[in-house]
Scaffold this motif. Structure first.
Motif, PDB file in Angstrom:
ATOM      1  N   GLY A 175      -0.072  -2.321   7.348  1.00  0.00           N
ATOM      2  CA  GLY A 175      -1.515  -2.467   7.250  1.00  0.00           C
ATOM      3  C   GLY A 175      -1.969  -3.430   6.179  1.00  0.00           C
ATOM      4  O   GLY A 175      -3.092  -3.918   6.230  1.00  0.00           O
ATOM      5  N   ALA A 176      -1.100  -3.674   5.188  1.00  0.00           N
ATOM      6  CA  ALA A 176      -1.488  -4.597   4.107  1.00  0.00           C
ATOM      7  C   ALA A 176      -0.313  -5.507   3.796  1.00  0.00           C
ATOM      8  O   ALA A 176       0.238  -5.490   2.686  1.00  0.00           O
ATOM      9  CB  ALA A 176      -1.912  -3.822   2.880  1.00  0.00           C
ATOM     10  N   PRO A 177       0.075  -6.355   4.770  1.00  0.00           N
ATOM     11  CA  PRO A 177       1.267  -7.189   4.560  1.00  0.00           C
ATOM     12  C   PRO A 177       1.084  -8.254   3.490  1.00  0.00           C
ATOM     13  O   PRO A 177       2.062  -8.736   2.921  1.00  0.00           O
ATOM     14  CB  PRO A 177       1.503  -7.798   5.938  1.00  0.00           C
ATOM     15  CG  PRO A 177       0.160  -7.802   6.592  1.00  0.00           C
ATOM     16  CD  PRO A 177      -0.534  -6.575   6.087  1.00  0.00           C
ATOM     17  N   ARG A 178      -0.146  -8.661   3.230  1.00  0.00           N
ATOM     18  CA  ARG A 178      -0.360  -9.744   2.272  1.00  0.00           C
ATOM     19  C   ARG A 178      -0.670  -9.237   0.857  1.00  0.00           C
ATOM     20  O   ARG A 178      -0.927 -10.034  -0.033  1.00  0.00           O
ATOM     21  CB  ARG A 178      -1.505 -10.643   2.754  1.00  0.00           C
ATOM     22  CG  ARG A 178      -1.192 -11.323   4.072  1.00  0.00           C
ATOM     23  CD  ARG A 178      -2.259 -12.338   4.446  1.00  0.00           C
ATOM     24  NE  ARG A 178      -1.950 -12.972   5.704  1.00  0.00           N
ATOM     25  CZ  ARG A 178      -1.106 -13.997   5.849  1.00  0.00           C
ATOM     26  NH1 ARG A 178      -0.510 -14.491   4.754  1.00  0.00           N
ATOM     27  NH2 ARG A 178      -0.867 -14.514   7.027  1.00  0.00           N
ATOM     28  N   ALA A 179      -0.700  -7.907   0.688  1.00  0.00           N
ATOM     29  CA  ALA A 179      -0.941  -7.368  -0.650  1.00  0.00           C
ATOM     30  C   ALA A 179       0.239  -7.697  -1.547  1.00  0.00           C
ATOM     31  O   ALA A 179       1.358  -7.951  -1.097  1.00  0.00           O
ATOM     32  CB  ALA A 179      -1.169  -5.859  -0.587  1.00  0.00           C
ATOM     33  N   SER A 180       0.001  -7.689  -2.834  1.00  0.00           N
ATOM     34  CA  SER A 180       1.057  -8.029  -3.787  1.00  0.00           C
ATOM     35  C   SER A 180       2.161  -6.982  -3.772  1.00  0.00           C
ATOM     36  O   SER A 180       1.963  -5.825  -3.362  1.00  0.00           O
ATOM     37  CB  SER A 180       0.481  -8.161  -5.194  1.00  0.00           C
ATOM     38  OG  SER A 180       0.013  -6.897  -5.648  1.00  0.00           O
ATOM     39  N   GLY A 181       3.334  -7.390  -4.235  1.00  0.00           N
ATOM     40  CA  GLY A 181       4.457  -6.456  -4.295  1.00  0.00           C
ATOM     41  C   GLY A 181       4.179  -5.288  -5.218  1.00  0.00           C
ATOM     42  O   GLY A 181       4.636  -4.164  -4.985  1.00  0.00           O
ATOM     43  N   THR A 182       3.427  -5.516  -6.295  1.00  0.00           N
ATOM     44  CA  THR A 182       3.100  -4.433  -7.219  1.00  0.00           C
ATOM     45  C   THR A 182       2.263  -3.371  -6.538  1.00  0.00           C
ATOM     46  O   THR A 182       2.474  -2.166  -6.737  1.00  0.00           O
ATOM     47  CB  THR A 182       2.357  -4.988  -8.440  1.00  0.00           C
ATOM     48  OG1 THR A 182       3.167  -5.973  -9.089  1.00  0.00           O
ATOM     49  CG2 THR A 182       2.027  -3.880  -9.423  1.00  0.00           C
ATOM     50  N   VAL A 183       1.304  -3.783  -5.716  1.00  0.00           N
ATOM     51  CA  VAL A 183       0.479  -2.827  -4.972  1.00  0.00           C
ATOM     52  C   VAL A 183       1.352  -2.005  -4.037  1.00  0.00           C
ATOM     53  O   VAL A 183       1.218  -0.775  -3.943  1.00  0.00           O
ATOM     54  CB  VAL A 183      -0.620  -3.565  -4.193  1.00  0.00           C
ATOM     55  CG1 VAL A 183      -1.349  -2.594  -3.255  1.00  0.00           C
ATOM     56  CG2 VAL A 183      -1.608  -4.216  -5.148  1.00  0.00           C
ATOM     57  N   HIS A 184       2.274  -2.673  -3.328  1.00  0.00           N
ATOM     58  CA  HIS A 184       3.181  -1.940  -2.436  1.00  0.00           C
ATOM     59  C   HIS A 184       4.053  -0.962  -3.219  1.00  0.00           C
ATOM     60  O   HIS A 184       4.269   0.184  -2.798  1.00  0.00           O
ATOM     61  CB  HIS A 184       4.062  -2.931  -1.671  1.00  0.00           C
ATOM     62  CG  HIS A 184       3.347  -3.638  -0.574  1.00  0.00           C
ATOM     63  ND1 HIS A 184       3.780  -4.845  -0.059  1.00  0.00           N
ATOM     64  CD2 HIS A 184       2.205  -3.334   0.107  1.00  0.00           C
ATOM     65  CE1 HIS A 184       2.961  -5.241   0.899  1.00  0.00           C
ATOM     66  NE2 HIS A 184       1.988  -4.340   1.008  1.00  0.00           N
ATOM     67  N   GLY A 185       4.569  -1.417  -4.361  1.00  0.00           N
ATOM     68  CA  GLY A 185       5.447  -0.549  -5.139  1.00  0.00           C
ATOM     69  C   GLY A 185       4.732   0.676  -5.669  1.00  0.00           C
ATOM     70  O   GLY A 185       5.242   1.804  -5.581  1.00  0.00           O
ATOM     71  N   ILE A 186       3.528   0.469  -6.250  1.00  0.00           N
ATOM     72  CA  ILE A 186       2.771   1.606  -6.778  1.00  0.00           C
ATOM     73  C   ILE A 186       2.350   2.537  -5.645  1.00  0.00           C
ATOM     74  O   ILE A 186       2.393   3.771  -5.783  1.00  0.00           O
ATOM     75  CB  ILE A 186       1.558   1.101  -7.574  1.00  0.00           C
ATOM     76  CG1 ILE A 186       2.023   0.328  -8.820  1.00  0.00           C
ATOM     77  CG2 ILE A 186       0.649   2.258  -7.959  1.00  0.00           C
ATOM     78  CD1 ILE A 186       0.893  -0.270  -9.619  1.00  0.00           C
ATOM     79  N   GLY A 187       1.958   1.950  -4.508  1.00  0.00           N
ATOM     80  CA  GLY A 187       1.577   2.781  -3.366  1.00  0.00           C
ATOM     81  C   GLY A 187       2.730   3.638  -2.878  1.00  0.00           C
ATOM     82  O   GLY A 187       2.562   4.827  -2.580  1.00  0.00           O
ATOM     83  N   GLY A 188       3.916   3.040  -2.773  1.00  0.00           N
ATOM     84  CA  GLY A 188       5.086   3.819  -2.366  1.00  0.00           C
ATOM     85  C   GLY A 188       5.430   4.918  -3.366  1.00  0.00           C
ATOM     86  O   GLY A 188       5.842   6.015  -2.986  1.00  0.00           O
ATOM     87  N   LEU A 189       5.247   4.628  -4.672  1.00  0.00           N
ATOM     88  CA  LEU A 189       5.526   5.631  -5.698  1.00  0.00           C
ATOM     89  C   LEU A 189       4.549   6.797  -5.617  1.00  0.00           C
ATOM     90  O   LEU A 189       4.942   7.968  -5.709  1.00  0.00           O
ATOM     91  CB  LEU A 189       5.443   4.972  -7.075  1.00  0.00           C
ATOM     92  CG  LEU A 189       5.667   5.872  -8.299  1.00  0.00           C
ATOM     93  CD1 LEU A 189       7.052   6.495  -8.256  1.00  0.00           C
ATOM     94  CD2 LEU A 189       5.480   5.073  -9.585  1.00  0.00           C
ATOM     95  N   LEU A 190       3.259   6.503  -5.419  1.00  0.00           N
ATOM     96  CA  LEU A 190       2.267   7.571  -5.314  1.00  0.00           C
ATOM     97  C   LEU A 190       2.444   8.371  -4.030  1.00  0.00           C
ATOM     98  O   LEU A 190       2.239   9.595  -4.018  1.00  0.00           O
ATOM     99  CB  LEU A 190       0.862   6.979  -5.379  1.00  0.00           C
ATOM    100  CG  LEU A 190       0.472   6.299  -6.703  1.00  0.00           C
ATOM    101  CD1 LEU A 190      -0.924   5.692  -6.602  1.00  0.00           C
ATOM    102  CD2 LEU A 190       0.543   7.296  -7.860  1.00  0.00           C
TER     103      LEU A 190
END
Length: 392
Positions: free
Chosen positions: A25-40
């Protein structure tokens, strides 16, 4: 399927859905956003983690890897040489590893750490370049080591608490056995004192008043048989000695030990402490063997002590039932029942169970459905001593 299992499976499904939304859903978001999202999102796996740690580890490892390799922008050519934010999602894997190390067997924990280490190193090696490989590997190792160390410390602390609790219970059992042994010693000394008095009286009148001598001898026989019966039921089960008392050579007092005849006095003392005791008796009241009489009194005494300390009520009820084959003692209150503090630090129930076990009885203690707490002890009664009729 229980509600807890349903909640766990729902949480696992929501975690996978959240990872899918992050990746697709958010392929262009930054890697940090993906990482924090996966952690939460890993917080959704708490239910699975508590019941199946290895499954939770597998799901977290899969989801974190998907967060790193899933977005199109994560192609190797687009990665910078610095630490990529996607790898933050692996912190969730490290937290699960720490919980696994704290709760699972050591072999299982070692296998889980090895599998997670291999997967993370492969992903870091495939999706990092240049100096980023070294940085990411060092961070992954440090995070994993910190999580596993915390888990091992938590395991050792829990095992230490369990060992201390077991030691406290063992010491409470030994202390209660020593107390019983001392009381039994006093009881036997009292009985031997009676026998000595009766024997002396018989020796003085055997020539002039044989009938009185016969009565004294029958009293000696009854007392000795009752005492031997109590010794046979109790001493065999006592495996510990009291070295302090044995070394001091203390002489036991000849005063009789307390028994159910003293319950009214105990109830009055409890009333002075703020708890009114309603004493009820059932069955045919009769003299009991000294060890059973004493144990029943001590059980009621300890139960009333617990009512005063923990129940938070102003009254309770004591029921003593003299059955044909057993003595039943029950203490019931309408207070707040057992509390965590009382169950952890109080050893009154340990002493009660020890006394009942030594007499081959049965003890039940626990909160009542309607509120309050109930302690019930059933003590088997020996067959009555039969004294043969005097010949002639």
């Amino acid at each position: 399927m229980t509600s807890g299992k349903v909640t766990a499976w729902v949480g696992g499904a929501l975690y996978l859905l959240a990872v899918g939304l992050l990746v697709g859903g958010a392929p262009r978001a930054s890697g940090t956003v993906h990482g924090i999202g996966g952690l939460l999102a890993a917080a959704l796996l708490v239910g699975v983690l508590r019941r199946m740690p290895l499954l939770a580890l597998s799901i977290t490892l899969f989801g974190s890897t998907a967060v790193v390799v899933g977005p199109p922008s994560s192609a190797p050519a687009s990665l910078s040489a610095s630490y990529q934010g996607q790898f933050l999602s692996y912190l969730a894997v490290d937290l699960v590893l720490g919980f696994t190390a704290a709760t699972c067997a050591r072999r299982v924990s070692i296998a889980a750490v090895a599998g997670s280490l291999v997967v993370q190193f492969l992903i870091i090696g495939g999706f990092s370049h240049g100096d980023g490989v070294t940085v990411n590997v060092v961070i992954a190792l440090l995070a994993m080591a910190a999580a596993c160390t915390g888990g091992l410390l938590s395991r050792e602390r829990r095992e230490h608490v369990v060992a201390l609790r077991s030691q406290e219970v063992a010491e409470a059992v030994i202390a209660e056995r020593l107390r019983i042994a001392r009381e039994l010693h006093d009881m036997v000394a009292h009985s031997i004192g009676i026998i000595a008095i009766q024997a002396g009286a018989a020796s003085h009148v055997i020539g002039t008043r044989p009938a009185e001598a016969g009565e004294a001898l029958r009293a000696i026989e009854a007392t000795s048989r009752e005492t031997l019966s109590g010794l046979r039921r109790t001493v065999v089960a006592l495996r510990q000695a009291d070295p302090v008392t044995a070394a001091s050579g203390r002489q036991a007092a000849l005063a009789p030990s307390p028994g159910l005849a003293d319950i009214d006095r105990l109830a009055a003392a409890t009333a002075d402490a703020g708890v009114r005791v309603d004493v009820r008796r059932g069955g045919q009241e009769r003299p009991l063997p000294a060890d059973i009489d004493l144990s029943a009194f001590r059980i009621v005494q300890e139960a009333l002590t617990n009512v005063v300390r923990h129940a938070g009520t102003g009254r309770c009820r004591v029921l003593i039932d003299y059955g044909d084959e057993e003595l039943s003692v029950e203490v019931v209150d309408d207070g707040r029942g057992a509390t965590g503090n009382a169950s952890v630090h109080g050893f009154g129930l340990v002493g009660m169970r020890e006394r009942v076990a030594l007499l081959h009885g049965d003890l039940s203690a626990g909160p009542r459905p309607e509120g309050g707490f109930r302690v019930t002890a059933r003590l088997p009664l020996p067959a009555p001593v039969e004294i043969p009729a005097e010949a002639g």
